[in-house]
Scaffold this motif. Sequence first.
Motif, PDB file in Angstrom:
ATOM      1  N   ALA A   5      39.781  23.056  32.397  1.00  0.00           N
ATOM      2  CA  ALA A   5      38.953  23.717  30.924  1.00  0.00           C
ATOM      3  C   ALA A   5      37.592  24.353  30.659  1.00  0.00           C
ATOM      4  CB  ALA A   5      39.585  22.534  30.146  1.00  0.00           C
ATOM      5  N   ILE A   6      37.291  25.035  30.060  1.00  0.00           N
ATOM      6  CA  ILE A   6      36.117  25.526  29.711  1.00  0.00           C
ATOM      7  C   ILE A   6      35.069  24.208  28.826  1.00  0.00           C
ATOM      8  CG2 ILE A   6      34.556  26.874  28.404  1.00  0.00           C
ATOM      9  CD1 ILE A   6      36.145  29.166  29.081  1.00  0.00           C
ATOM     10  N   ASP A   7      36.035  23.602  28.214  1.00  0.00           N
ATOM     11  CA  ASP A   7      35.657  22.669  27.073  1.00  0.00           C
ATOM     12  C   ASP A   7      35.204  21.227  28.331  1.00  0.00           C
ATOM     13  OD1 ASP A   7      38.125  21.120  27.748  1.00  0.00           O
ATOM     14  OD2 ASP A   7      38.189  19.958  26.008  1.00  0.00           O
ATOM     15  N   ILE A  12      29.590  23.077  25.338  1.00  0.00           N
ATOM     16  CA  ILE A  12      31.095  24.003  25.552  1.00  0.00           C
ATOM     17  C   ILE A  12      31.800  23.837  24.039  1.00  0.00           C
ATOM     18  CG2 ILE A  12      32.669  25.294  25.435  1.00  0.00           C
ATOM     19  CD1 ILE A  12      29.883  26.357  25.977  1.00  0.00           C
ATOM     20  N   PRO A  14      34.116  23.169  20.194  1.00  0.00           N
ATOM     21  CA  PRO A  14      35.708  23.640  20.321  1.00  0.00           C
ATOM     22  C   PRO A  14      36.075  25.002  19.364  1.00  0.00           C
ATOM     23  CG  PRO A  14      35.430  21.942  18.696  1.00  0.00           C
ATOM     24  CD  PRO A  14      34.150  21.884  19.225  1.00  0.00           C
ATOM     25  N   THR A  16      33.252  26.908  20.461  1.00  0.00           N
ATOM     26  CA  THR A  16      33.002  28.269  21.340  1.00  0.00           C
ATOM     27  C   THR A  16      33.891  28.730  22.457  1.00  0.00           C
ATOM     28  OG1 THR A  16      30.787  28.061  21.117  1.00  0.00           O
ATOM     29  CG2 THR A  16      31.314  28.983  23.091  1.00  0.00           C
ATOM     30  N   GLN A  17      35.079  27.449  22.662  1.00  0.00           N
ATOM     31  CA  GLN A  17      36.329  27.133  23.652  1.00  0.00           C
ATOM     32  C   GLN A  17      37.653  28.053  22.936  1.00  0.00           C
ATOM     33  OE1 GLN A  17      38.533  23.521  24.004  1.00  0.00           O
ATOM     34  NE2 GLN A  17      39.598  24.738  25.054  1.00  0.00           N
ATOM     35  N   SER A  18      37.768  28.277  21.967  1.00  0.00           N
ATOM     36  CA  SER A  18      38.406  28.549  20.745  1.00  0.00           C
ATOM     37  C   SER A  18      38.070  30.576  21.257  1.00  0.00           C
ATOM     38  CB  SER A  18      38.601  28.725  19.747  1.00  0.00           C
ATOM     39  OG  SER A  18      39.318  29.309  19.181  1.00  0.00           O
ATOM     40  N   ALA A  21      38.384  31.325  24.661  1.00  0.00           N
ATOM     41  CA  ALA A  21      39.730  31.995  24.773  1.00  0.00           C
ATOM     42  C   ALA A  21      40.190  33.177  24.608  1.00  0.00           C
ATOM     43  CB  ALA A  21      40.833  30.693  23.933  1.00  0.00           C
ATOM     44  N   ARG A  26      39.566  30.979  29.887  1.00  0.00           N
ATOM     45  CA  ARG A  26      39.736  29.786  29.324  1.00  0.00           C
ATOM     46  C   ARG A  26      39.578  28.746  30.503  1.00  0.00           C
ATOM     47  NH1 ARG A  26      44.003  32.643  27.747  1.00  0.00           N
ATOM     48  NH2 ARG A  26      44.460  32.889  26.455  1.00  0.00           N
TER      49      ARG A  26
END
Length: 100
Positions: A5-7, A12, A14, A16-18, A21, A26
Amino acid sequence: MSDAAIDTLTGIGPVTQSRLADAGLRTVGELRSMGSVEAYRRLKFMLPRQVSLNALYALEAALRGCHWLDLPQDVKVALQQQARIIDEAFRRGGVARCSL
């Protein structure tokens, strides 16, 4: 390609992760395959006022495994040039799909 996962990338969070996505990214492999500049371009066109040059620095640094402040100066200059090109394209409204 990494299915992580990118996180899992340093830097990175939450938000930026969102956003990534929402842009269809992802996994680390997807981001690595696309590259920081194209990912930034997608984010910038999705959220023009909320995405800044620091986001591009963070994406590049995450892919390199370092903090964005530790990016070499020549890399920052190259990223700044790419960000200017993207910003100018956004202000122009993108490229016409056809000419009449």
